[in-house]
Design an enzyme around this catalytic site. Structure first.
Site, short mmCIF file in Angstrom:
data_model
loop_
_atom_site.label_atom_id
_atom_site.label_comp_id
_atom_site.label_asym_id
_atom_site.label_seq_id
_atom_site.Cartn_x
_atom_site.Cartn_y
_atom_site.Cartn_z
N ARG A 24 0.84 -1.20 0.00
CA ARG A 24 0.00 0.00 0.00
C ARG A 24 0.87 1.24 0.00
NH1 ARG A 24 -1.48 3.83 3.33
NH2 ARG A 24 -0.25 2.92 5.03
N GLN A 25 0.38 2.27 -0.74
CA GLN A 25 0.93 3.62 -0.64
C GLN A 25 -0.24 4.57 -0.45
OE1 GLN A 25 3.65 2.95 -4.23
NE2 GLN A 25 4.78 4.51 -3.11
N SER A 26 0.00 5.67 0.25
CA SER A 26 -1.11 6.48 0.76
C SER A 26 -1.84 7.29 -0.29
CB SER A 26 -0.60 7.43 1.85
OG SER A 26 -0.08 6.69 2.94
N SER A 27 -1.20 7.68 -1.37
CA SER A 27 -1.85 8.54 -2.35
C SER A 27 -1.45 8.11 -3.75
CB SER A 27 -1.47 10.01 -2.12
OG SER A 27 -0.08 10.19 -2.33
N GLN A 30 1.99 9.30 -4.75
CA GLN A 30 3.09 8.43 -4.32
C GLN A 30 3.19 7.20 -5.21
OE1 GLN A 30 2.37 7.54 -0.22
NE2 GLN A 30 2.82 9.62 0.50
#
Length: 689
Positions: A24-27, A30
């Site tokens: 997972r990456q937050s945005s 990113q």
């Protein structure tokens, strides 16, 4: 005892289950630009293989890319992983760090609890952990706490700088349509005169009408569009045009930026347990920043507050007490501004028809509804409205000359503004057509693909120009901007014949109510048995007191002749209301209005003059109702009715619905009960041979 090693923590039971690799990456930013983080997370696949899992046993969960780890509500991948762990299908969960899995203590500790119950291992870049081991569980708990606090510190730094700029009024924020930033970063009105004109017309129309819906209708009737700004997408920041909508009017009127004020923190945002965000409007004293006069506006702050007060008054029409509201079309002149002098609550309006005329009655029954009492006050409104109207005419007459001069000027000015806005749309379409032409002429003719596209754009712009020009010509024919002879005549009559205009049936009742609200603050009424007293508060603090007699009801004005009442009283001993009406019509007797009597009129006479009804007379004569008759005979009510129609029991009808009161049965001679049941079967004759 030697500490556990990663190899000793992995057992055959773990290897028999799947390995879950969570990424997972937050945005989305990113995901697109910080590709090295994604590469490092995918490389954990090799870590699982080195611990003994086969490559086909590793499940990669990367559907949560672009989602924050602050909540598990919208993360389908995290929920899938928790489900697999809780079902005992996962032997190990891999993540680059605990913050990739969750930045919320509730979600993190829920995952730890499930892993401890099912014996699932957790692996990150630093090592391998068994949640059933106290030391590993303690370390994982500290990592989860630090991950959540890290998110808090990041937000606090960003939020602190944002609030600091907001308190100084220097924070760059998206501006509504009609306001733009100049080269120096200052807020100024939009250089487009059409945009400025549309907003100015909206505020002027609302000031004149006092209603958001009326603004929408006025724009639609004039064929005008309203600007709006794209907030996202490929056309972000561009201004477009569309028909004015009600929600757009409310959004413009509630936005203090149009009054030249910088604001921040007008809404409080909260997250619900399901992860959805909610917001509510805060009072002005709780706003984080409110700086009046921060930049030029379209209205003053006093006008902005007056607009909000008017919207609040309009919305009160739908509240619990309907304390106020915009003028409506009904004939009640004092709708929304009349107050009960007994309890102090706002009175509501009820209408009733008298002939072809609709008359109002002001009622106060809020306390009666809540406490089970009768209505507090009932005020016949027709005569009261006439007296208030006469008072307003006396007040308006000295101002009639000035008003007549202003009406003509305002109508001409509004027509000119509307024509300028429509002309601006044509000029905008002409500019886009010329721009498309210049782009087409500037392209290399040999580049056929580009030339064909630009030529199509030019043709589209030319069609839009033609449509805009035709719409402008049509609107100019319908809205010439000049007053007609009829309009000029009515304006001149405003000086000499104001009472005639007020009483003219063609004058909308809504306009009379608007005039009343400009001159009246409220009217408090009290009623006695004979008089109605109205205390009128005029705008500016002056008061007037009006006293008028209680209007008589129709039956009091034209009473039924005594001979007719006597005859109805005599006929009630033997006939129903419909039968009495027929008998009196044949005799030529009429009611107080010289109209032929009907059954309804006879019933009204009985109620008005408190005559004993036919039912009361029959009961007094000893007849009994249906239920009592059925009980005495020991049969059902349906059987009693059947016996009555068959002549077995006797009675008399007491109304026109066929309802009957029955003669009591004689105990010594009860009625003969008819035989019931199926008739005996008879032998059929033999068929002839």
């Amino acid at each position: 005892m030697l500490p556990d090693t990663p190899a000793s923590k992995v057992t055959a039971a773990h290897l028999s289950r799947r390995a879950l690799l969570y990424i997972r990456q937050s945005s989305l930013k990113q995901v697109i630009h910080n590709t090295e983080s994604a590469i490092r997370q995918y490389d954990l696949r090799g870590k699982a293989i080195s611990l003994g899992w086969a490559s086909d046993q590793i499940t990669v969960i990367d559907v949560d890319q672009g989602h924050s780890g602050a909540s598990a509500a919208d993360r389908e991948g995290f929920q899938q992983m928790v489900a697999e762990v809780s079902l005992g299908r996962a032997g190990i969960v891999l993540g680059l760090e605990c913050s990739r899995l969750a930045r919320n203590s509730a979600d993190w500790h829920q995952l730890l609890e499930l892993c401890g119950m099912t014996g699932t291992l957790i692996c990150d870049e630093d090592g391998l952990y068994d949640p059933r081991n106290f030391n590993d569980r303690l370390l994982l708990g500290l990592k989860g706490t630090m991950a959540e606090s890290e998110l808090h510190f990041i937000k606090a730094r960003l939020r602190g700088g944002q609030l600091s700029k907001a308190r100084r009024g220097e924070l760059i924020m998206p501006l509504p349509a009609g306001l733009v930033y100049d080269a120096a970063g200052h807020v100024i009105p939009d250089p487009d005169t059409a945009v400025r004109g549309a907003l100015a017309r909206l505020f002027t129309t609302f000031e004149a009408t006092g209603s958001a819906t009326a603004c929408v209708k006025a724009f639609r009737a004039a064929g005008l569009l309203f600007p709006w700004r794209h907030l996202k997408g490929p056309r972000k920041g561009e201004t477009d045009w569309k028909p004015l909508a009600h929600h757009t009017v409310l959004r413009v009127l509630h936005n203090p930026r149009y009054a030249g004020a910088f604001t921040y923190g007008r809404h409080a945002h909260h997250k619900q347990p399901n992860g959805k965000a909610t917001s509510r409007m805060l009072p002005r004293q709780e706003w984080i920043s409110f700086i009046p006069g921060a930049h030029p506006g379209y209205i003053t702050l006093q006008q902005y507050d007056a607009n909000l007060a008017r919207l609040t008054a309009n919305a009160a029409a739908h509240g619990r007490d309907r304390a106020a509201g915009p003028p409506r079309e009904g004939p009640a002149l004092l709708q929304g501004i009349i107050i009960c002098g007994r309890c102090g609550l706002r009175m509501t309006v009820r209408y009733h028809a008298r002939g072809n005329q609709e008359l109002p009655t002001y009622t106060c029954h809020r306390d009666g509804i809540e406490n089970g009492r009768s209505a507090c006050t009932l005020i016949p409104g027709h005569t009261l409205d006439q007296r208030i109207g006469a008072l307003l005419i006396d007040t308006l007459t000295p101002l009639a000359i000035e008003a007549a001069l202003q009406v003509s000027t305002e109508l001409q000015q509004r027509a000119a503004e509307a024509d300028a806005l429509r002309a601006a749309h044509v000029e905008r379409a002409r500019y886009h057509a010329d721009l498309a032409r210049r782009r087409y002429l500037a392209v290399d003719p040999a580049n056929r693909l580009v030339a064909g596209t630009l030529e199509a754009d030019w043709n589209t712009a030319l069609r839009a120009l033609t449509d805009a020009q035709e719409a402008y010509d049509t609107a100019r024919q319908q809205h010439t901007g000049q007053l007609t002879s009829t309009q000029k005549t009515r304006i001149s009559q405003l000086v000499t014949d104001l009472p005639a205009i007020w009483n003219d049936p063609a004058t909308p009742m809504r306009e009379r109510k608007r005039i009343a609200r400009l001159l009246l603050t409220d009217v408090t009424v009290t009623r006695t048995s004979d008089t109605i007293t109205a205390h009128v508060r005029l705008a500016g603090g002056q008061t007037r007191t009006l006293t008028l007699p209680v209007p008589k009801r129709a039956w009091e004005i034209r009473q039924t002749p005594a001979s007719t009442i006597t005859e109805i009283d005599r006929l009630l001993d033997h006939h129903t209301c419909a039968e009495i009406a027929g008998i009196l019509r044949r005799r030529g007797l009429a009611n107080g209005q010289d109209k032929p009597l009907t059954a309804t009129m006879v019933q009204r006479v009985i109620r008005t003059y408190q005559l004993r009804s036919r039912r009361q007379r029959l009961l007094a004569a000893g007849l009994i109702p249906l239920g009592e008759m059925a009980a005495l005979l020991g049969v059902s009510t349906a059987t009693v009715k059947d016996w009555y129609h068959a002549g077995i029991v006797s009675g008399q009808r007491y109304n026109d619905k066929g309802e009957v009161l029955y003669d009591p049965p004689d105990p010594a001679n009860p009625p003969d009960r008819p035989k019931t049941g199926r008739p005996p079967r008879t032998a059929r004759p033999a068929p002839a041979r």
